[in-house]
Design a protein around this motif. Structure first.
Motif, PDB file in Angstrom:
ATOM      1  N   TYR A   1     -49.861 -15.511 -37.824  1.00 54.63           N
ATOM      2  CA  TYR A   1     -49.589 -15.664 -36.395  1.00 54.63           C
ATOM      3  C   TYR A   1     -49.720 -14.324 -35.689  1.00 54.63           C
ATOM      4  CZ  TYR A   1     -47.849 -20.456 -35.904  1.00 54.63           C
ATOM      5  OH  TYR A   1     -47.749 -21.826 -35.812  1.00 54.63           O
ATOM      6  N   ILE A   2     -50.017 -14.384 -34.402  1.00 53.17           N
ATOM      7  CA  ILE A   2     -49.872 -13.220 -33.531  1.00 53.17           C
ATOM      8  C   ILE A   2     -48.886 -13.618 -32.428  1.00 53.17           C
ATOM      9  CG2 ILE A   2     -52.153 -12.266 -34.037  1.00 53.17           C
ATOM     10  CD1 ILE A   2     -51.629 -13.662 -30.637  1.00 53.17           C
ATOM     11  N   HIS A   3     -48.240 -12.611 -31.809  1.00 54.39           N
ATOM     12  CA  HIS A   3     -47.267 -12.909 -30.757  1.00 54.39           C
ATOM     13  C   HIS A   3     -47.965 -13.186 -29.439  1.00 54.39           C
ATOM     14  CE1 HIS A   3     -44.226 -12.125 -27.631  1.00 54.39           C
ATOM     15  NE2 HIS A   3     -43.358 -12.530 -28.532  1.00 54.39           N
ATOM     16  N   GLY A   4     -48.825 -12.275 -29.014  1.00 56.44           N
ATOM     17  CA  GLY A   4     -49.659 -12.514 -27.847  1.00 56.44           C
ATOM     18  C   GLY A   4     -49.108 -12.069 -26.512  1.00 56.44           C
ATOM     19  N   ASP A   5     -47.790 -11.794 -26.418  1.00 58.69           N
ATOM     20  CA  ASP A   5     -47.231 -11.433 -25.114  1.00 58.69           C
ATOM     21  C   ASP A   5     -46.079 -10.439 -25.274  1.00 58.69           C
ATOM     22  OD1 ASP A   5     -47.074 -11.473 -22.345  1.00 58.69           O
ATOM     23  OD2 ASP A   5     -45.699 -13.176 -22.296  1.00 58.69           O
ATOM     24  N   ILE A   6     -46.354  -9.342 -25.971  1.00 55.92           N
ATOM     25  CA  ILE A   6     -45.338  -8.310 -26.187  1.00 55.92           C
ATOM     26  C   ILE A   6     -45.128  -7.558 -24.875  1.00 55.92           C
ATOM     27  CG2 ILE A   6     -44.713  -6.281 -27.569  1.00 55.92           C
ATOM     28  CD1 ILE A   6     -47.012  -7.318 -29.497  1.00 55.92           C
ATOM     29  N   LYS A   7     -43.890  -7.468 -24.444  1.00 58.27           N
ATOM     30  CA  LYS A   7     -43.528  -6.720 -23.252  1.00 58.27           C
ATOM     31  C   LYS A   7     -42.016  -6.558 -23.240  1.00 58.27           C
ATOM     32  CE  LYS A   7     -43.653 -10.989 -20.484  1.00 58.27           C
ATOM     33  NZ  LYS A   7     -44.279 -11.665 -19.326  1.00 58.27           N
ATOM     34  N   ALA A   8     -41.541  -5.656 -22.377  1.00 58.27           N
ATOM     35  CA  ALA A   8     -40.116  -5.339 -22.355  1.00 58.27           C
ATOM     36  C   ALA A   8     -39.267  -6.565 -22.037  1.00 58.27           C
ATOM     37  CB  ALA A   8     -39.840  -4.229 -21.335  1.00 58.27           C
ATOM     38  N   ALA A   9     -39.776  -7.470 -21.200  1.00 63.21           N
ATOM     39  CA  ALA A   9     -39.007  -8.664 -20.829  1.00 63.21           C
ATOM     40  C   ALA A   9     -38.808  -9.604 -22.013  1.00 63.21           C
ATOM     41  CB  ALA A   9     -39.701  -9.405 -19.692  1.00 63.21           C
ATOM     42  N   ASN A  10     -39.641  -9.482 -23.049  1.00 59.98           N
ATOM     43  CA  ASN A  10     -39.527 -10.344 -24.225  1.00 59.98           C
ATOM     44  C   ASN A  10     -38.871  -9.645 -25.410  1.00 59.98           C
ATOM     45  OD1 ASN A  10     -40.720 -12.489 -22.914  1.00 59.98           O
ATOM     46  ND2 ASN A  10     -42.776 -12.004 -23.619  1.00 59.98           N
ATOM     47  N   ILE A  11     -38.362  -8.430 -25.195  1.00 57.25           N
ATOM     48  CA  ILE A  11     -37.630  -7.709 -26.235  1.00 57.25           C
ATOM     49  C   ILE A  11     -36.168  -7.653 -25.798  1.00 57.25           C
ATOM     50  CG2 ILE A  11     -37.378  -5.539 -27.492  1.00 57.25           C
ATOM     51  CD1 ILE A  11     -40.345  -5.013 -26.932  1.00 57.25           C
ATOM     52  N   LEU A  12     -35.299  -8.258 -26.590  1.00 58.83           N
ATOM     53  CA  LEU A  12     -33.900  -8.403 -26.182  1.00 58.83           C
ATOM     54  C   LEU A  12     -32.947  -7.760 -27.176  1.00 58.83           C
ATOM     55  CD1 LEU A  12     -35.538 -10.996 -24.987  1.00 58.83           C
ATOM     56  CD2 LEU A  12     -33.270 -11.877 -24.536  1.00 58.83           C
ATOM     57  N   LEU A  13     -31.849  -7.235 -26.633  1.00 55.43           N
ATOM     58  CA  LEU A  13     -30.789  -6.715 -27.479  1.00 55.43           C
ATOM     59  C   LEU A  13     -30.007  -7.870 -28.092  1.00 55.43           C
ATOM     60  CD1 LEU A  13     -29.308  -3.925 -25.160  1.00 55.43           C
ATOM     61  CD2 LEU A  13     -31.210  -3.744 -26.755  1.00 55.43           C
ATOM     62  N   GLY A  14     -29.291  -7.581 -29.178  1.00 55.76           N
ATOM     63  CA  GLY A  14     -28.423  -8.587 -29.768  1.00 55.76           C
ATOM     64  C   GLY A  14     -27.260  -8.911 -28.842  1.00 55.76           C
ATOM     65  N   PHE A  15     -26.751 -10.129 -28.951  1.00 53.54           N
ATOM     66  CA  PHE A  15     -25.651 -10.573 -28.089  1.00 53.54           C
ATOM     67  C   PHE A  15     -24.385  -9.758 -28.357  1.00 53.54           C
ATOM     68  CE2 PHE A  15     -22.142 -13.912 -27.725  1.00 53.54           C
ATOM     69  CZ  PHE A  15     -21.879 -13.598 -26.406  1.00 53.54           C
ATOM     70  N   LYS A  16     -24.086  -9.525 -29.633  1.00 58.36           N
ATOM     71  CA  LYS A  16     -22.883  -8.788 -29.986  1.00 58.36           C
ATOM     72  C   LYS A  16     -23.171  -7.444 -30.648  1.00 58.36           C
ATOM     73  CE  LYS A  16     -19.837 -12.793 -30.393  1.00 58.36           C
ATOM     74  NZ  LYS A  16     -18.877 -13.536 -31.241  1.00 58.36           N
ATOM     75  N   ASP A  17     -24.425  -7.131 -30.854  1.00 58.25           N
ATOM     76  CA  ASP A  17     -24.812  -5.849 -31.455  1.00 58.25           C
ATOM     77  C   ASP A  17     -26.007  -5.311 -30.690  1.00 58.25           C
ATOM     78  OD1 ASP A  17     -25.542  -3.681 -32.961  1.00 58.25           O
ATOM     79  OD2 ASP A  17     -25.494  -4.718 -34.892  1.00 58.25           O
ATOM     80  N   SER A  18     -25.748  -4.398 -29.752  1.00 62.31           N
ATOM     81  CA  SER A  18     -26.805  -3.898 -28.868  1.00 62.31           C
ATOM     82  C   SER A  18     -27.790  -2.981 -29.574  1.00 62.31           C
ATOM     83  CB  SER A  18     -26.186  -3.164 -27.672  1.00 62.31           C
ATOM     84  OG  SER A  18     -25.408  -2.069 -28.107  1.00 62.31           O
ATOM     85  N   ASN A  19     -27.536  -2.633 -30.839  1.00 60.37           N
ATOM     86  CA  ASN A  19     -28.489  -1.800 -31.562  1.00 60.37           C
ATOM     87  C   ASN A  19     -29.543  -2.638 -32.289  1.00 60.37           C
ATOM     88  OD1 ASN A  19     -29.241   0.914 -32.120  1.00 60.37           O
ATOM     89  ND2 ASN A  19     -28.648   0.607 -34.251  1.00 60.37           N
ATOM     90  N   LYS A  20     -29.381  -3.969 -32.244  1.00 61.35           N
ATOM     91  CA  LYS A  20     -30.378  -4.860 -32.819  1.00 61.35           C
ATOM     92  C   LYS A  20     -31.342  -5.295 -31.723  1.00 61.35           C
ATOM     93  CE  LYS A  20     -27.680  -6.701 -36.680  1.00 61.35           C
ATOM     94  NZ  LYS A  20     -27.096  -7.915 -37.308  1.00 61.35           N
ATOM     95  N   LEU A  21     -32.618  -5.210 -32.013  1.00 53.85           N
ATOM     96  CA  LEU A  21     -33.646  -5.599 -31.054  1.00 53.85           C
ATOM     97  C   LEU A  21     -34.430  -6.789 -31.591  1.00 53.85           C
ATOM     98  CD1 LEU A  21     -35.133  -2.214 -29.829  1.00 53.85           C
ATOM     99  CD2 LEU A  21     -33.883  -3.863 -28.472  1.00 53.85           C
TER     100      LEU A  21
END
Length: 413
Positions: A162-182
């Motif tokens: 597979y490829i992702h196809g739409d990598i951008k900052a809006a599609n990269i999210l921090l963890g709900f309870k752990d902000s160091n997880k992306l």
């Protein structure tokens, strides 16, 4: 009357109970967002009322006739099974891999309309929100770390065809309870580039050109070519360049896709100078230039050397005295602080830095075999040449300054 295909669905009522394909029930909470074709709700398992602030799941909803959520669902079912991800992490010795956890899916009828839904774990703020809040510029070490984390995700995705196809900052999210997880989320444009291990053929289709987010989409996508592994890596390179520099050379042409394509083509043809020219004072974009240079050399159906790409960013992190697992510091900083080296690093004897690099490179090379070693050797030779040129240049500049000072002193006395 059935809804128009790709239309944003009518909202479902808060508190509505849906049942997934495994007969598990989920209660919809408040709507927290919407995409191009779907809505996102907080969700809780079961039928009882739960504290929404602590809800650990979300439900993505689209009309059944729409395609993006169906594509995303197929990606999770085929390529992102929790057991497969865990096995990959063990093999690669990773503490974490940023792909959201898939929890279920189903079809629900409401008000004579059919909806498709998918349940995944809840995530936190997206990177675009943080990027804009911090003045559209991230620290050098943060950009390198972000790129490295995304490369690990892309390697896993690509190895599963597979490829992702739409990598951008809006599609990269921090963890709900752990902000160091992306997490790299939103697989609505995910694509099987090699179904049954047969790679798609390169074919330019102008009528399907310029697909994706115009700022970051690949040159192939501009030409209507089906996305490939090199497309994902090119997109990631543009994202990193934006995060590091705060701007892209084609921003003023976003309403004219042909000019965006022309600007991207020019940047890729004139690497690494093209990246250096757009870098703000004090920025260190050498790693991004190297990654884009390697992407440029990739064949359409060629497997990227992920180890070498990751090593480029790891080397950059070592120079900033940061580690891949360090906490991501998104605090606002000045431009100089964001991109400048620590003064301590600049004052280190250059010969010591070169010896350290050489020893590290030798250790890494000893771990490699086959094609990895071939690619690695090419990279190390180029890196050694660059270091030697830089060292010689500095040495002669210092000698010239010393001679000028000597001449001035002799003239005065």
């Amino acid at each position: 009357m059935p809804p128009r295909k790709k239309a944003l669905p009518r909202p479902l009522p808060e508190g509505w109970i849906v049942t997934d394909a495994e007969k598990r029930q989920w209660r919809l909470g408040k709507m927290i967002g919407q995409g191009g074709f779907g809505l996102i709700y907080l969700a809780s398992p079961g039928t009882g009322k739960h504290d929404e602030d602590e809800a650990e799941f979300v439900i993505k909803v689209e009309y059944k006739e729409n395609g993006p959520l169906f594509s995303e669902l197929k990606f999770y079912q085929r390529a992102a099974k929790p057991a497969d991800i865990q096995k990959w992490m063990q093999v690669k010795r990773l503490r974490f891999l940023g792909i959201p956890k898939y929890c279920g899916h189903g079809i629900v009828e409401f008000d004579e309309l059919s909806y498709r839904f998918m349940v995944i774990e809840r995530l936190g703020k997206d990177l675009q929100h943080i990027f804009e809040k911090q003045g559209k510029m991230f620290k050098n070490q943060v950009v390198l770390n972000l790129g490295l984390k995304m490369l690990h995700v892309l390697e896993y995705i690509h190895e599963n065809e597979y490829i992702h196809g739409d990598i951008k900052a809006a599609n990269i999210l921090l963890g709900f309870k752990d902000s160091n997880k992306l997490y790299l989320a939103d697989y609505g444009l995910s694509y099987r580039y090699s179904p049954n291990q047969i790679h798609k053929k390169y074919e330019e289709r102008p009528k399907k050109g310029h697909n994706g987010t115009i700022e970051y989409t690949s040159i192939d996508a501009h030409k209507g070519v089906a996305p490939s592994r090199r497309s994902d890596l090119e997109i990631l390179g543009y994202c990193m360049l934006h995060w590091m520099c705060g701007k892209l050379p084609w921003e003023q042409y976003l309403n004219k896709p042909e000019l965006v394509l022309e600007a991207k083509t020019k940047l890729m043809e004139k690497l690494p100078e093209s990246v250096t020219q757009i870098s703000p004072h004090g920025a260190k974009c050498g790693e991004i230039a190297k990654i884009l240079s390697l992407v440029k050399k990739l064949g359409y159906d060629e497997r990227p050397n992920y180890h070498m790409l990751q090593k480029i960013l790891l080397d950059g992190l070592k120079e900033t005295q940061k580690d891949f697992n360090d906490f991501l510091d998104f605090s606002p900083v000045s431009e100089v602080e964001a991109h400048g080296y620590c003064l301590y690093n600049e004052l280190k004897p250059r010969t010591t830095q070169l010896l350290t690099k050489k020893k590290y490179a030798e250790d890494e090379c000893n771990k490699l075999t086959g094609s990895d070693r071939q690619y690695e050797d090419e990279y190390l030779i180029q890196q050694a040449n660059d270091d030697q040129i830089e060292f010689s240049w500095r040495k002669w500049c210092l000698l010239l300054v010393f001679l000028i000072i000597l001449i001035v002193i002799v003239t005065l006395y």
